[in-house]
Design an enzyme around this catalytic site. Structure first.
Site, short mmCIF file in Angstrom:
data_model
loop_
_atom_site.label_atom_id
_atom_site.label_comp_id
_atom_site.label_asym_id
_atom_site.label_seq_id
_atom_site.Cartn_x
_atom_site.Cartn_y
_atom_site.Cartn_z
N LYS A 30 46.96 10.82 72.39
CA LYS A 30 47.31 11.32 71.18
C LYS A 30 47.65 9.89 70.10
CE LYS A 30 46.02 14.43 70.26
NZ LYS A 30 44.47 14.79 70.50
N HIS A 76 44.54 6.82 80.24
CA HIS A 76 45.65 6.97 79.49
C HIS A 76 46.90 6.62 80.58
CE1 HIS A 76 44.60 9.25 76.10
NE2 HIS A 76 44.27 10.38 76.72
N SER A 119 51.57 15.23 67.23
CA SER A 119 50.13 15.20 67.66
C SER A 119 49.78 15.85 68.83
CB SER A 119 49.48 13.89 67.62
OG SER A 119 48.11 13.81 67.73
P1 A3P Z 1 46.68 13.87 64.38
O1 A3P Z 1 47.00 14.83 65.50
O2 A3P Z 1 48.02 13.20 64.03
O3 A3P Z 1 45.96 14.01 63.28
P2 A3P Z 1 43.58 10.85 70.48
O4 A3P Z 1 42.15 10.26 70.18
O5 A3P Z 1 44.28 9.84 71.34
O6 A3P Z 1 43.62 12.36 71.21
O7 A3P Z 1 44.36 10.85 69.20
C1 A3P Z 1 44.31 11.71 68.20
C2 A3P Z 1 44.86 11.37 67.17
O8 A3P Z 1 44.22 10.58 66.43
C3 A3P Z 1 44.99 12.77 65.96
O9 A3P Z 1 46.04 12.36 65.17
C4 A3P Z 1 43.58 12.32 64.94
O10 A3P Z 1 43.81 13.03 63.98
C5 A3P Z 1 43.69 10.89 64.89
N1 A3P Z 1 42.51 9.99 64.60
C6 A3P Z 1 41.41 10.20 65.27
N2 A3P Z 1 40.56 9.51 64.41
C7 A3P Z 1 41.14 8.96 63.58
C8 A3P Z 1 40.67 7.98 62.46
N3 A3P Z 1 39.52 7.60 62.26
N4 A3P Z 1 41.62 7.77 61.76
C9 A3P Z 1 43.17 8.04 61.65
N5 A3P Z 1 43.32 8.97 62.74
C10 A3P Z 1 42.40 9.30 63.50
#
Ligand code: A3P
Length: 297
Positions: free
Chosen positions: A49, A110, A140
């Site tokens: 996340k 990860h 998140s």
């Molecule tokens: P939130 O749940 O706070 O919205 P991962 O890809 O490691 O699983 O992380 C997911 C998190 O990154 C989520 O956070 C998601 O919304 C955010 N995320 C994905 N793409 C993004 C972008 N282009 N800009 C900002 N945040 C992004």
């Protein structure tokens, strides 16, 4: 009982050296540990996340010189093999995909440093680590565990707060993960980035990634990457927003995968008491670590 609940019941984590991981990963552990990295591999590393999908799309756009069509060739989960990913019927999905990939490969993980297949260190690979402040990561991850039917149920927010602090979540403690990769950066080729910095000044951070990848991008290409990797664009993009994953695995009616994409959403979740407790634990666990997180923009 709904089929999703059955999946949830099977989603218990197992451990490797005290780190909780998905049971399918643990069942294939020797194959994962014996993975053979190549010297020109680039490994994208994150705690869950922390913005994995975001940095993957940025890296792919850089690699493809901002050719959007080329980036649409596959869903993001398949563009960069997830080395510890194993899911029946494929015995070790990530490794098979990686082995079939032509060099130079871009892979992702990860895993905390101590669990990384040793061949990555032996081959002096490049590592791109993205860190996100612990409080937003926790929020998140909580929402992700609510909607992800192959991860354990997070319980209530109060319960999850303790679970996360104790590191009893998939891939272990946020504190140890970040500390481990932070310490590696001085002895290995690690580009250490922060989610909050990318949010604040995407162009500057994307430029850094491009340089690290040995690419020289002109201004127009850079601007296009900034635009195409914005939260709004990626939320609408079926190749990045996980809309192709069945609801029985990711139930986006519970919480969307592209949820908020902001810095500071923790303020909408942490109570005053939780915040004080967390700050105290943070100071203790991160004592002596020269790392500065931005908690709000
Ligand atoms: P939130 O749940 O706070 O919205 P991962 O890809 O490691 O699983 O992380 C997911 C998190 O990154 C989520 O956070 C998601 O919304 C955010 N995320 C994905 N793409 C993004 C972008 N282009 N800009 C900002 N945040 C992004």
């Amino acid at each position: 009982m709904a089929p999703t609940s059955d999946l949830k019941k099977q989603s218990q984590l197992k451990e490797v050296a005290g780190i909780p991981l998905q049971s399918t990963t643990v069942d294939n552990w020797s194959q994962i540990q014996n993975f053979e990295a190549k010297p020109d591999d680039l490994l994208i590393c994150t705690y869950p996340k922390a913005g994995t999908t975001w940095i993957q799309e940025i890296v792919d756009m850089i690699e493809q010189d901002a050719d959007v069509e080329k980036c649409q060739r596959a869903i993001i989960q398949h563009r960069h093999p997830f080395i510890e990913w194993a899911r029946p019927p494929q015995p070790s999905d990530g490794i098979e995909l990686a082995n079939a990939m032509p060099a130079p490969r871009i892979l992702r993980t990860h895993l905390p440093t101590q669990l990384l297949p040793p061949s990555f260190w032996e081959n002096n690979c490049k590592f791109l680590y993205v860190a996100r402040n612990a409080k937003d990561c926790m929020v998140s991850y909580y929402h992700f565990q609510r909607m992800n039917q192959v991860l354990p149920d997070p319980g209530t927010w109060e319960e999850y707060f303790e679970t996360f602090i104790d590191g009893k979540v998939g891939w272990g403690s946020w504190f140890d993960h970040v500390k481990g990769w932070w310490q590696k950066k001085d002895r290995h080729q690690v580009l250490f980035l922060f989610y909050e910095d990318i949010k604040k000044d995407p162009k500057h951070e994307i430029q850094k990634v491009a340089q690290f990848m040995g690419k020289n991008l002109d201004e127009t290409v850079l601007d296009k990457i900034v635009q195409e990797t914005s939260f709004e664009k990626m939320k609408e993009n079926p190749m990045t927003n996980r809309s192709t994953v069945p609801k029985s695995i990711l139930d986006q009616s519970i919480s969307p995968f592209m949820r908020k994409g902001t810095v500071g959403d923790w303020k909408n979740h942490f109570t005053l008491a939780q915040n004080e407790k967390f700050d105290e634990i943070y100071r203790e666990k991160m004592k002596g670590v020269t790392i500065n997180f931005c908690m709000e923009l």
